[in-house]
Design a protein around this motif. Structure first.
Motif, short mmCIF file in Angstrom:
data_model
loop_
_atom_site.label_atom_id
_atom_site.label_comp_id
_atom_site.label_asym_id
_atom_site.label_seq_id
_atom_site.Cartn_x
_atom_site.Cartn_y
_atom_site.Cartn_z
N PRO A 29 0.82 -1.21 0.00
CA PRO A 29 0.00 0.00 0.00
C PRO A 29 0.86 1.26 0.00
CG PRO A 29 -0.08 -1.08 2.13
CD PRO A 29 0.73 -1.96 1.24
N HIS A 30 0.27 2.34 -0.48
CA HIS A 30 0.95 3.64 -0.54
C HIS A 30 0.42 4.50 0.61
CE1 HIS A 30 2.30 7.52 -1.96
NE2 HIS A 30 3.05 6.89 -2.86
N PRO A 31 1.23 4.79 1.63
CA PRO A 31 0.74 5.51 2.82
C PRO A 31 0.12 6.88 2.51
CG PRO A 31 2.95 4.66 3.20
CD PRO A 31 2.64 4.43 1.75
N GLN A 32 0.74 7.66 1.63
CA GLN A 32 0.19 8.99 1.33
C GLN A 32 -1.14 8.87 0.60
OE1 GLN A 32 4.06 10.22 -0.48
NE2 GLN A 32 3.43 12.22 0.30
N ALA A 33 -1.23 7.93 -0.34
CA ALA A 33 -2.48 7.74 -1.07
C ALA A 33 -3.57 7.28 -0.11
CB ALA A 33 -2.28 6.73 -2.20
N GLN A 34 -3.23 6.39 0.82
CA GLN A 34 -4.21 5.92 1.80
C GLN A 34 -4.76 7.08 2.63
OE1 GLN A 34 -1.93 2.68 3.67
NE2 GLN A 34 -3.57 1.31 3.02
N VAL A 58 -8.06 1.15 -3.54
CA VAL A 58 -6.83 0.38 -3.73
C VAL A 58 -5.70 1.40 -3.80
CG1 VAL A 58 -5.53 -1.11 -5.30
CG2 VAL A 58 -7.98 -1.42 -5.07
N THR A 59 -4.64 1.16 -3.02
CA THR A 59 -3.44 1.99 -3.15
C THR A 59 -2.27 1.05 -3.39
OG1 THR A 59 -2.83 2.01 -0.81
CG2 THR A 59 -4.38 3.72 -1.56
N MET A 60 -1.28 1.57 -4.10
CA MET A 60 -0.11 0.75 -4.39
C MET A 60 1.13 1.62 -4.36
SD MET A 60 -1.70 0.91 -8.05
CE MET A 60 -3.14 1.15 -7.14
N LEU A 61 2.16 1.12 -3.71
CA LEU A 61 3.42 1.84 -3.63
C LEU A 61 4.05 1.98 -5.00
CD1 LEU A 61 5.04 3.23 -1.47
CD2 LEU A 61 6.27 1.12 -1.07
N ASN A 70 -0.99 6.01 -7.81
CA ASN A 70 -0.76 5.24 -6.59
C ASN A 70 -2.02 4.97 -5.79
OD1 ASN A 70 1.93 7.19 -6.83
ND2 ASN A 70 2.32 5.01 -6.52
N GLY A 71 -3.14 5.51 -6.23
CA GLY A 71 -4.38 5.26 -5.52
C GLY A 71 -5.57 5.35 -6.44
N LEU A 72 -6.55 4.52 -6.17
CA LEU A 72 -7.75 4.48 -6.98
C LEU A 72 -8.94 4.16 -6.07
CD1 LEU A 72 -8.65 4.64 -9.95
CD2 LEU A 72 -8.35 2.18 -10.07
N TRP A 92 -5.44 8.96 -7.63
CA TRP A 92 -4.49 9.76 -6.87
C TRP A 92 -3.09 9.50 -7.40
CZ3 TRP A 92 -0.15 9.34 -3.81
CH2 TRP A 92 0.14 10.43 -2.99
N PHE A 93 -2.42 10.57 -7.77
CA PHE A 93 -1.05 10.51 -8.28
C PHE A 93 -0.12 11.17 -7.27
CE2 PHE A 93 -3.68 10.10 -11.95
CZ PHE A 93 -2.96 9.34 -12.86
N GLN A 94 0.99 10.53 -7.00
CA GLN A 94 1.95 11.11 -6.06
C GLN A 94 2.57 12.37 -6.65
OE1 GLN A 94 4.75 8.40 -4.34
NE2 GLN A 94 6.06 10.04 -3.57
N GLU A 95 2.93 12.32 -7.92
CA GLU A 95 3.62 13.45 -8.55
C GLU A 95 2.68 14.21 -9.49
OE1 GLU A 95 6.66 14.32 -7.69
OE2 GLU A 95 6.92 12.54 -6.42
N LYS A 96 2.72 15.52 -9.39
CA LYS A 96 1.90 16.39 -10.23
C LYS A 96 2.18 16.16 -11.71
CE LYS A 96 1.02 21.31 -11.00
NZ LYS A 96 1.24 22.66 -10.46
N ASP A 97 3.45 16.00 -12.09
CA ASP A 97 3.79 15.78 -13.50
C ASP A 97 3.15 14.52 -14.05
OD1 ASP A 97 5.26 18.11 -13.54
OD2 ASP A 97 7.20 17.10 -13.32
#
Length: 183
Positions: A29-34, A58-61, A70-72, A92-97
């Motif tokens: 899991p991706h902590p920030q997405a969670q 669902v989140t994924m590192l 990283n998140g849906l 959910w995307f970790q990076e804006k780009d």
């Protein structure tokens, strides 16, 4: 149009469903997405015919399919009549780009048109859906049959605001030819 919208949302649901990931081994899991997805909860019913039905996250590192995604989350509202359903998809995307790279081709589809709802610019997906981004982490798609009520769209916009107007203005200014003067 409704078929196309549900096809897009359905494809995303299948690609990123817990079952698909279970077949490949459960992703880390991706902590920030969670944390971000935990804040997005709308279990409210809308009108007499759209009752909250489900919420799946669902989140994924690491995501090899869509870089940076990283998140849906999928949320559904159903009505009593067959075929009455509205679905929200939140990515959910970790990076804006990475978000903006994914956003650009998504909104260039022929059934996407810029529109306004209550003074907020967003993408209209045919006559039955909406899409927008906050320009940082989130991309939201909302649609179904019937068209999501304005109250529902406004509730979503209060959780994840739309920066579509600003993004499109920047994209337009970058694509306009620069006038050169002769000296």
């Amino acid at each position: 149009m409704q078929k196309r919208l549900f096809t897009i949302l359905g494809t995303l649901a299948v690609l990123f469903s817990p079952v698909a990931f279970a077949q490949q081994g459960k992703p880390a899991p991706h902590p920030q997405a969670q944390k971000a997805m935990e804040k997005i909860v709308l279990k409210k019913d809308f009108g007499e015919n759209l009752k909250f039905h489900s919420r799946k996250v669902v989140t994924m590192l690491k995501n090899d399919r869509v870089p940076g995604l990283n998140g849906l989350m999928f949320m559904r509202w159903k009505g009593d009549d067959p075929g009455t359903e509205v679905m929200a998809s939140v990515q959910w995307f970790q990076e804006k780009d990475d978000l903006l790279k994914f956003y650009a081709p998504t909104t260039s589809r022929k059934n996407y048109k810029l529109g306004e709802l209550g003074g907020t610019t967003l993408w209209m997906i045919g006559e039955k859906g909406y899409s927008w981004t906050d320009g940082e982490h989130f991309l939201v798609s909302l649609g179904g049959s019937p068209q999501p009520p304005q109250e529902m769209v406004e509730a979503w916009l209060s959780m994840i605001g739309s920066k579509v107007a600003e993004i499109e203005k920047k994209a337009k200014s970058k694509s306009e030819p620069v006038e050169r003067t002769k000296e």
